[in-house]
Scaffold this active site. Structure first.
Site, PDB file in Angstrom:
ATOM      1  CB  SER A 142      35.104  40.103  40.660  1.00 25.47           C
ATOM      2  OG  SER A 142      35.836  39.814  39.497  1.00 25.47           O
ATOM      3  CE1 TYR A 155      35.600  34.661  41.898  1.00 25.01           C
ATOM      4  CE2 TYR A 155      35.549  35.955  39.876  1.00 25.01           C
ATOM      5  CZ  TYR A 155      35.946  35.799  41.192  1.00 25.01           C
ATOM      6  OH  TYR A 155      36.686  36.801  41.800  1.00 25.01           O
TER       7      TYR A 155
HETATM    8  N1  LIG Z   1      42.989  38.295  42.135  1.00 22.88           N
HETATM    9  C1  LIG Z   1      42.104  38.751  41.281  1.00 22.88           C
HETATM   10  O1  LIG Z   1      42.379  38.851  40.055  1.00 22.88           O
HETATM   11  C2  LIG Z   1      40.737  39.179  41.741  1.00 22.88           C
HETATM   12  C3  LIG Z   1      39.923  39.874  40.848  1.00 22.88           C
HETATM   13  C4  LIG Z   1      38.643  40.231  41.254  1.00 22.88           C
HETATM   14  C5  LIG Z   1      38.198  39.906  42.513  1.00 22.88           C
HETATM   15  N2  LIG Z   1      39.013  39.225  43.372  1.00 22.88           N
HETATM   16  C6  LIG Z   1      38.486  38.894  44.687  1.00 22.88           C
HETATM   17  O2  LIG Z   1      39.364  39.370  45.685  1.00 22.88           O
HETATM   18  C7  LIG Z   1      39.170  38.623  46.888  1.00 22.88           C
HETATM   19  C8  LIG Z   1      40.520  38.257  47.471  1.00 22.88           C
HETATM   20  O3  LIG Z   1      41.155  37.339  46.604  1.00 22.88           O
HETATM   21  P1  LIG Z   1      42.721  37.393  46.262  1.00 22.88           P
HETATM   22  O4  LIG Z   1      42.836  37.714  44.827  1.00 22.88           O
HETATM   23  O5  LIG Z   1      43.431  38.178  47.269  1.00 22.88           O
HETATM   24  O6  LIG Z   1      43.070  35.830  46.364  1.00 22.88           O
HETATM   25  P2  LIG Z   1      43.804  34.937  47.466  1.00 22.88           P
HETATM   26  O7  LIG Z   1      45.200  35.413  47.669  1.00 22.88           O
HETATM   27  O8  LIG Z   1      43.587  33.533  47.032  1.00 22.88           O
HETATM   28  O9  LIG Z   1      42.975  35.243  48.785  1.00 22.88           O
HETATM   29  C9  LIG Z   1      41.754  34.614  49.069  1.00 22.88           C
HETATM   30  C10 LIG Z   1      41.553  34.685  50.568  1.00 22.88           C
HETATM   31  O10 LIG Z   1      40.266  34.103  50.885  1.00 22.88           O
HETATM   32  C11 LIG Z   1      40.434  33.251  52.001  1.00 22.88           C
HETATM   33  N3  LIG Z   1      39.403  32.221  52.034  1.00 22.88           N
HETATM   34  C12 LIG Z   1      39.057  31.348  51.065  1.00 22.88           C
HETATM   35  N4  LIG Z   1      38.077  30.523  51.506  1.00 22.88           N
HETATM   36  C13 LIG Z   1      37.815  30.894  52.785  1.00 22.88           C
HETATM   37  C14 LIG Z   1      36.915  30.437  53.791  1.00 22.88           C
HETATM   38  N5  LIG Z   1      36.078  29.406  53.567  1.00 22.88           N
HETATM   39  N6  LIG Z   1      36.910  31.057  54.988  1.00 22.88           N
HETATM   40  C15 LIG Z   1      37.753  32.077  55.237  1.00 22.88           C
HETATM   41  N7  LIG Z   1      38.629  32.568  54.335  1.00 22.88           N
HETATM   42  C16 LIG Z   1      38.646  31.981  53.126  1.00 22.88           C
HETATM   43  C17 LIG Z   1      41.833  32.694  51.865  1.00 22.88           C
HETATM   44  O11 LIG Z   1      42.330  32.327  53.141  1.00 22.88           O
HETATM   45  P3  LIG Z   1      42.472  30.835  53.715  1.00 22.88           P
HETATM   46  O12 LIG Z   1      42.681  29.907  52.558  1.00 22.88           O
HETATM   47  O13 LIG Z   1      43.648  30.951  54.636  1.00 22.88           O
HETATM   48  O14 LIG Z   1      41.185  30.601  54.457  1.00 22.88           O
HETATM   49  C18 LIG Z   1      42.591  33.909  51.354  1.00 22.88           C
HETATM   50  O15 LIG Z   1      43.025  34.683  52.441  1.00 22.88           O
HETATM   51  C19 LIG Z   1      38.272  37.444  46.508  1.00 22.88           C
HETATM   52  O16 LIG Z   1      36.949  37.717  46.914  1.00 22.88           O
HETATM   53  C20 LIG Z   1      38.353  37.413  44.996  1.00 22.88           C
HETATM   54  O17 LIG Z   1      37.222  36.829  44.412  1.00 22.88           O
HETATM   55  C21 LIG Z   1      40.275  38.879  43.027  1.00 22.88           C
END
Ligand SMILES: NC(=O)c1ccc[n+]([C@@H]2O[C@H](COP(=O)([O-])OP(=O)(O)OC[C@H]3O[C@@H](n4cnc5c(N)ncnc54)[C@H](OP(=O)(O)O)[C@@H]3O)[C@@H](O)[C@H]2O)c1
Length: 244
Positions: A142, A155
């Site tokens: 991130s 985080y």
């Molecule tokens: N959105 C942003 O602004 C941003 C910025 C920087 C980094 N990121 C990173 O990008 C990545 C993806 O996040 P996103 O933004 O796409 O958010 P998201 O739509 O909330 O996706 C998060 C994913 O993680 C899965 N997950 C959570 N806990 C889990 C577990 N215990 N086992 C297996 N799967 C799990 C969720 O699936 P289930 O709930 O179905 O298990 C979901 O598919 C994350 O690592 C996040 O920290 C996001």
């Protein structure tokens, strides 16, 4: 696309956001994708959409915090398709809160999903890739791996850890490529688990300028598509207008 077609790519956090959109883009470019997350109904629907577009995809329920579960997920991909070329360790959670709110269970959840999840992916996939003599880990860190903001101490700590683990793996690996993707703010479901009111406001403020997940998916596609002797180690993708 070059070096993407027919690759077997396992993706965690594939039920929404960055993981979902990346799975679809990689499949569209000829990769075989194996989707993992806990919400299997969503995975089933996404896999059906990929099949309808002519792509190859399977899904399996996985809780990345569980080492055996993660091993079963990666071995499912290997048993089904014969090899594992890329593991996209992307699952993550972000229940932001100031430290003095003492959301100690949420601290544990972030550490378990964001750090142990990535380590479990490495533990499951590294022996397979070493036996193959090739492979690629792509770990989602991130912008929080490069800076800390109030409410984001834990985080950001987990994402600094993802950065460090990826860098260590890169230095130790002569045949396996390692890519750290650091997204800036992206409009996804991330943060829907925030329970602390001031942190909800912080997120709302940050999300005023946000990318859509396809921006990150294209960065993943770029890293995968490079020739085998080219290891794209780090990509930061921010919204142009954003200071963060
Ligand atoms: N959105 C942003 O602004 C941003 C910025 C920087 C980094 N990121 C990173 O990008 C990545 C993806 O996040 P996103 O933004 O796409 O958010 P998201 O739509 O909330 O996706 C998060 C994913 O993680 C899965 N997950 C959570 N806990 C889990 C577990 N215990 N086992 C297996 N799967 C799990 C969720 O699936 P289930 O709930 O179905 O298990 C979901 O598919 C994350 O690592 C996040 O920290 C996001």
């Amino acid at each position: 696309m070059f070096n993407v077609e027919n690759k077997v790519i396992a993706i965690t956090g594939a039920s929404s956001g960055i993981g979902e959109v990346t799975a679809k883009l990689l499949a569209k470019n000829g990769a075989t994708v194996v989707l993992g997350a806990r919400r299997t109904q969503r995975l089933e629907k996404i896999v059906e959409e990929i099949h309808n577009q002519g792509g190859t995809a399977e899904f399996k329920a996985v809780d990345v915090t569980n080492r055996e579960d993660m091993k079963a997920f990666i071995h499912f991909a290997k048993d089904r398709f014969g090899r594992v070329d890329v593991i996209f360790n992307n699952a993550g959670v972000m229940p932001l809160a100031p430290l003095n709110a003492l959301k100690v269970e949420e601290w544990d959840t972030m550490i378990n999903v964001n750090i142990h999840g990535v380590l479990n992916g490495i533990a499951a996939g590294l022996p397979i890739m070493e036996a193959q003599g090739s492979g690629q880990f792509i770990n989602t860190a991130s912008i929080g791996a490069h800076m800390v903001v109030p409410t984001g101490a834990v985080y950001c700590a987990t994402k600094y850890a993802v950065w460090a683990i990826s860098e260590g793996l890169r230095q130790e690996s002569k045949k396996i490529r390692v890519t750290t993707i650091s997204p800036g703010v992206v409009a996804t479901e991330l943060g829907s688990d925030i329970t602390e009111e001031s942190a909800k406001d912080t997120l709302k403020e940050l999300r005023q300028i946000a990318l859509t997940p396809d921006a990150i998916a294209r960065a993943v596609l770029y890293a995968v598509s490079q020739p085998d002797d080219v290891d794209v180690n780090e990509i930061i993708v921010r919204p142009t207008k954003s200071a963060f």
